[in-house]
Design a protein around this motif. Sequence first.
Motif, short mmCIF file in Angstrom:
data_model
loop_
_atom_site.label_atom_id
_atom_site.label_comp_id
_atom_site.label_asym_id
_atom_site.label_seq_id
_atom_site.Cartn_x
_atom_site.Cartn_y
_atom_site.Cartn_z
N ARG A 23 37.90 23.15 1.35
CA ARG A 23 36.66 22.36 1.47
C ARG A 23 36.56 21.81 2.88
O ARG A 23 37.52 21.25 3.41
CB ARG A 23 36.67 21.21 0.46
CG ARG A 23 35.33 20.50 0.31
CD ARG A 23 35.43 19.39 -0.70
NE ARG A 23 36.02 18.17 -0.14
CZ ARG A 23 36.30 17.08 -0.84
NH1 ARG A 23 36.09 17.06 -2.15
NH2 ARG A 23 36.82 16.02 -0.25
N THR A 73 28.75 19.95 2.58
CA THR A 73 30.08 20.32 2.12
C THR A 73 30.13 21.82 1.82
O THR A 73 29.28 22.35 1.11
CB THR A 73 30.46 19.53 0.86
OG1 THR A 73 30.53 18.15 1.19
CG2 THR A 73 31.82 19.98 0.32
N GLU A 84 32.55 24.98 0.47
CA GLU A 84 33.75 25.37 -0.26
C GLU A 84 33.90 26.88 -0.19
O GLU A 84 32.93 27.62 -0.40
CB GLU A 84 33.68 24.91 -1.71
CG GLU A 84 33.65 23.39 -1.85
CD GLU A 84 33.55 22.93 -3.30
OE1 GLU A 84 33.32 23.81 -4.17
OE2 GLU A 84 33.65 21.73 -3.55
N HIS A 143 30.62 18.97 -5.56
CA HIS A 143 30.06 19.15 -4.23
C HIS A 143 29.18 20.41 -4.16
O HIS A 143 29.36 21.35 -4.92
CB HIS A 143 31.18 19.28 -3.19
CG HIS A 143 31.93 18.00 -3.00
ND1 HIS A 143 31.54 17.04 -2.11
CD2 HIS A 143 33.05 17.52 -3.60
CE1 HIS A 143 32.38 16.02 -2.15
NE2 HIS A 143 33.31 16.30 -3.03
#
Length: 296
Positions: free
Chosen positions: A34, A48, A50, A292
């Motif tokens: 992340r 964010t 990932e 997120h």
Amino acid sequence: MLRFPALSLLMLATTASAIFGDEPDREKLTLHMRSQVEKPAKSGEWLTIERETTWDARATAIVICDMWDDHYCRASARRVAEMAPRMNRVIAAARQRGVLIIHCPSGCLDKYEDTPQRRLARQAPPVQTTVPLAGWCYLDSKHEPPLPITDSEPCDDAAPRERVRFYTRQHEAIEIADGDAITDNAEAFYLMKQRGITNVIVMGVHTNMCVLGRPFGIRQMTYQGQNVTLMRDMTDSMYNPRQPPHVGHFEGNDLVIAHVERHWCPTITSVDFLGGKPFRFAEDDRAPQAKHKIGE
């Protein structure tokens, strides 16, 4: 029909192996990283991201930063003791898969001076580096803004003890096994270079201080060109809610982790090694965070 003695067949197989190579696939680590990116640039808005990443286990080291047996800040020492058993499980799982474990209990090397783990770190030959390895890596204003917390009086005890050394060794809940290494200086990087290790997972305390600043910490390993990630559920910051920004301790810790994700390296959790759910301190009674956003 041609017949070959068993020994001849073995020699042929060995020769073929040497020529063509039949080494089994090396253990792969699947890590869910992340990070945060500013979009649009200089907007103050952070997205964010990932992503799933695969690392070669034998090209990876885990650095355990300052998981001491005590601390002048009792609250900090309690959190270390609470985190240590799960950290030990993470380390055991990683070790079994071929990851090098480097224990870095700063200031305690005398405790381990005659151990094979300490000798392993000492024997790594020094290497020339573009960026000096010795000493502390302070906040770099060219690379990062000020930390999001104030840590001039960082202990969240109601009545902090004197700021002197209370620790004597690494916490006993963390096993130091055969094949591990012990150091608190540039030897960590020398050992990585000796073994062709380019990936580093950092865990331990304290995120805003030693984890970022030690010679084996996030800033230094990044300067040296290593692929670095912080295990965010196996770390804790030194933050006192009586100081700005006057949020709870665990929210302050999250702010520091976000700083790392924005300006230094991605983060992962212990779930990548143990499954289940990320570690959570017992005193962290906040509601679970919403999932997120996932970026491209």
